[in-house]
Design a protein around this motif. Structure first.
Motif, PDB file in Angstrom:
ATOM      1  N   PHE A 120       0.851  -1.234   0.064  1.00 21.62           N
ATOM      2  CA  PHE A 120       0.032   0.031   0.207  1.00 21.62           C
ATOM      3  C   PHE A 120       1.122   1.207   0.035  1.00 21.62           C
ATOM      4  O   PHE A 120       0.365   2.424  -0.553  1.00 21.62           O
ATOM      5  CB  PHE A 120      -1.127  -0.020   1.141  1.00 21.62           C
ATOM      6  N   TRP A 158       0.413   8.699  -4.697  1.00 24.37           N
ATOM      7  CA  TRP A 158      -0.924   8.296  -4.721  1.00 24.37           C
ATOM      8  C   TRP A 158      -1.790   8.955  -3.681  1.00 24.37           C
ATOM      9  O   TRP A 158      -1.330   8.847  -2.504  1.00 24.37           O
ATOM     10  CB  TRP A 158      -1.198   6.649  -4.534  1.00 24.37           C
ATOM     11  N   THR A 168      -9.854   7.991  -3.040  1.00 24.63           N
ATOM     12  CA  THR A 168      -9.726   6.618  -3.294  1.00 24.63           C
ATOM     13  C   THR A 168      -8.627   6.021  -2.467  1.00 24.63           C
ATOM     14  O   THR A 168      -8.702   4.893  -1.710  1.00 24.63           O
ATOM     15  CB  THR A 168      -9.331   6.314  -4.716  1.00 24.63           C
ATOM     16  N   ARG A 169      -7.285   6.551  -2.175  1.00 24.06           N
ATOM     17  CA  ARG A 169      -6.299   6.203  -1.253  1.00 24.06           C
ATOM     18  C   ARG A 169      -6.920   6.307   0.057  1.00 24.06           C
ATOM     19  O   ARG A 169      -6.763   5.230   0.965  1.00 24.06           O
ATOM     20  CB  ARG A 169      -5.084   7.250  -1.705  1.00 24.06           C
ATOM     21  N   SER A 172      -9.739   5.869   1.399  1.00 23.31           N
ATOM     22  CA  SER A 172     -10.841   4.828   1.564  1.00 23.31           C
ATOM     23  C   SER A 172     -10.000   3.305   1.553  1.00 23.31           C
ATOM     24  O   SER A 172     -10.319   2.669   2.462  1.00 23.31           O
ATOM     25  CB  SER A 172     -11.870   4.750   0.268  1.00 23.31           C
ATOM     26  N   ALA A 173      -9.080   3.340   0.640  1.00 23.29           N
ATOM     27  CA  ALA A 173      -8.128   1.976   0.557  1.00 23.29           C
ATOM     28  C   ALA A 173      -7.401   2.036   2.094  1.00 23.29           C
ATOM     29  O   ALA A 173      -7.164   0.696   2.536  1.00 23.29           O
ATOM     30  CB  ALA A 173      -7.370   2.103  -0.645  1.00 23.29           C
ATOM     31  N   ARG A 209      -9.350   0.418   4.544  1.00 21.77           N
ATOM     32  CA  ARG A 209      -9.589  -1.015   4.572  1.00 21.77           C
ATOM     33  C   ARG A 209      -8.158  -1.927   4.641  1.00 21.77           C
ATOM     34  O   ARG A 209      -8.262  -2.864   5.270  1.00 21.77           O
ATOM     35  CB  ARG A 209      -9.730  -1.262   2.852  1.00 21.77           C
ATOM     36  N   VAL A 210      -7.229  -1.270   4.351  1.00 21.78           N
ATOM     37  CA  VAL A 210      -5.738  -1.724   4.546  1.00 21.78           C
ATOM     38  C   VAL A 210      -5.733  -1.771   6.146  1.00 21.78           C
ATOM     39  O   VAL A 210      -5.296  -2.835   6.610  1.00 21.78           O
ATOM     40  CB  VAL A 210      -4.744  -1.059   3.793  1.00 21.78           C
ATOM     41  N   GLU A 226      -7.654  -4.661   7.401  1.00 19.46           N
ATOM     42  CA  GLU A 226      -7.060  -5.976   7.258  1.00 19.46           C
ATOM     43  C   GLU A 226      -5.804  -6.516   7.900  1.00 19.46           C
ATOM     44  O   GLU A 226      -5.589  -7.488   8.462  1.00 19.46           O
ATOM     45  CB  GLU A 226      -6.765  -6.004   5.636  1.00 19.46           C
ATOM     46  N   GLY A 255     -15.284   6.347  -0.079  1.00 21.10           N
ATOM     47  CA  GLY A 255     -14.651   6.632  -1.414  1.00 21.10           C
ATOM     48  C   GLY A 255     -15.368   7.677  -2.059  1.00 21.10           C
ATOM     49  O   GLY A 255     -15.155   7.819  -3.367  1.00 21.10           O
TER      50      GLY A 255
END
Length: 545
Positions: free
Chosen positions: A40, A46, A50-51, A53-54, A57-58, A61, A381
């Motif tokens: 990531f 980046w 979107t980043r 939001s990602a 999630r990262v 996880e 996002g």
């Protein structure tokens, strides 16, 4: 009870192989978590929603992977500890049996010892006591290892019957909920996103009153939890013999679908992001949806008299604004809003619109909720600008929240009681915040803006950096003015004031202010002002012009 034959069949060395496998698995999971994080972070250029939001999630996880790693390590430790205990007691049992048999004693599976020579009865009894004690110890060690491994495997079985604790370890959902309620929103968010679906389900069912009101938890899960809380509150009313009471009727209404503001003729389930059965009832209701098609997102803080009894009034008003702006509107009434304008004998201040304390108490929660809305938008996002609107006493709440670090792209003081009850300037966390105000001519709140500045702050219409909006006319062409205008424009989607607020929420340019009539009659004396407030008490907090 563990028997001799069973102990002799034990092969404790296999436990060491199992523990090693758990170690290898834990290391593999840890490496996977590190790889996810490194992947990531590979591209430092980046950026954007979107980043963000990602990234959420990262984080979730990676947290879940490290929790999995911790469980595998715990399994390894428990297995090694069990191996030590079982090996030791087995070796002692084997040694006792060999010694006894070499002396001609017979050993039963239950540990009872006998000898053909009656004169050895005392020796047999002694050996029986020793071996049965060792079998009891072996049984305890076996049971302890089995229980420990079974409990640890419950962390991985997907049932959600036990849930991780925010501080580490696992427990029942009620204990997790108690701790979760003490955590800051950013910790809550990472924790919640890292849970398995079954674990979330368990928490929602077990502690809905916590989950439904906790910033950092996904809005959909909050709404589901609050539906459960509302149903349980209704069940309690029915059980208390108040099936047909006003409160029970209102609770049933909250559970029924309501008109969709953006799709006339269609009904949708109501979405409550907060519900507390305390005092006059506290709630946060989302009207509309947070989607990529939305023009923004608004939070509407209502004023005096708001409670469970008026939730439908403010849903209709929020629906008007949502339809006019194309944005979802969240009615934020999660606090002790005053329920009366002024006491009958004009003396007590506490609990009336003249009391600054409710605004002071509500402001921190509004600051936190606005941040939760930002996180929800980022995690989804979406790229939506937020607008916080304070109507009447709600304006004092919003102003106090701004003094306390509220972050919002835009703020609207609508017929606001003031700019904040604290003796300090606005401190919005958004450096480029755009501020607006609107107050119809003849709105009784104007008296309070002038006379009550020492309580709720100054007049937002004249505050530096605030753009005053035009209130215009109602849909029928009559001016938005006079006593009934205080709330009247909220009930008329086509009114100039509503269209001006909708433009702000949607990021459009609102029409400039036009002085259509004097704000108030400067010749009116203080006695007339008080009389006007008392006469207008009802119209300020109920719909209609």
């Amino acid at each position: 009870m563990t028997g001799v034959a069973q102990v002799l069949r034990w092969r404790p060395e296999t436990l060491l192989a199992t523990a090693t496998a758990f170690d290898v698995g834990g290391e593999s999971v840890a490496n996977t978590a590190d790889a996810v994080r490194r992947s990531f972070d590979l591209d430092p250029t980046w950026s954007g929603v979107t980043r963000t939001s990602a990234g959420h999630r990262v984080d979730a996880e990676v947290t879940a992977l490290h929790r999995f790693e911790r469980t595998l390590i715990d399994l390894s430790d428990a297995t090694r500890e069990g191996h030590g205990r079982l090996s030791a007691v087995r070796d002692r049992i084997v040694g006792q049996i060999r010694t006894a048999r070499s002396s001609g004693f017979n050993i039963g599976d239950d540990g009872a010892v006998a000898h053909p020579d009656p004169r050895r009865r005392a020796d047999a009894d002694y050996l029986t006591e020793r071996i049965t004690a060792l079998l009891t110890e072996a049984d305890a060690a076996d049971t302890a290892l089995s229980g420990r491994l079974t409990m640890l495997m419950r962390h991985l079985d997907g049932s959600g019957n036990v849930v991780p604790l925010p501080i580490g370890g696992y427990a029942e959902a009620t204990e997790a909920g108690r701790l979760l309620d003490l955590m800051p929103p950013d910790v809550v968010e990472r924790y919640w996103e890292s849970l398995a679906p079954a674990q979330r389900r368990n928490l929602i069912d077990s502690v809905p009153e916590v989950v439904g009101n906790l910033n950092g938890i996904d809005f959909a899960d909050r709404a589901e939890a609050n539906t459960i809380s509302i149903q349980r509150t209704l069940d309690a009313e029915v059980a208390a013999g108040r099936r047909d009471g006003a409160k029970a009727r209102q609770l049933r209404a909250l559970l029924r679908p309501a008109p969709d503001p953006l799709h006339p003729g269609r009904s949708v389930p109501r979405t409550f992001l907060g519900f507390r059965d305390v005092g006059d009832g506290r709630f946060i209701e989302l009207v509309g949806d947070l989607t990529a098609d939305a023009t923004g997102a608004a939070v509407l803080v209502p004023g005096t008299g708001t409670g469970l009894h008026s939730v439908d009034v403010y849903r209709r008003r929020a629906a008007n604004l949502s339809h006019a702006s194309g944005a979802p509107v969240i009615v934020y009434a999660d606090g002790p809003l005053p329920q009366k304008l002024i006491d009958a004998d004009l003396s007590p201040i506490a609990g009336t619109a003249s009391d600054a304390e409710p605004a002071r108490r509500m402001a921190p929660g509004l600051v936190e909720f606005a941040a939760a809305l930002d996180r929800q938008i980022d995690a989804s996002g979406l790229d939506l600008k937020t607008t916080v609107i304070g109507h009447s006493y709600g304006g004092a709440v919003v102003g106090t929240a701004e003094q306390s670090g509220l972050r919002s792209d835009r703020v609207v003081y609508a017929s606001s009681a003031g700019t904040g009850v604290e003796d300090r300037p606005w401190n919005n966390a958004e450096p480029h915040v755009q501020r607006y105000s609107l107050t119809p001519p003849g709105d009784p709140i104007q008296y309070w803006q002038q006379m009550g500045s020492s309580v709720h702050g100054g007049d937002p219409d004249t505050a530096p950096g605030v753009t005053r909006l035009d209130t215009g006319n109602y849909s029928d062409g009559t001016p938005v003015a006079g006593r009934s205008a205080h709330s009247g424009y909220l009930d008329d989607e086509g009114s100039g004031a509503m269209r001006a607020m909708a433009a702000v929420v949607a990021g459009r340019c609102p029409p400039p202010y036009i002085e259509r009539a004097p704000d108030i009659d400067a010749a009116q004396d203080a006695l007339d002002v008080v009389g006007g407030w008392i006469e207008e008490g009802l119209s300020l907090v109920t719909p209609g012009r």
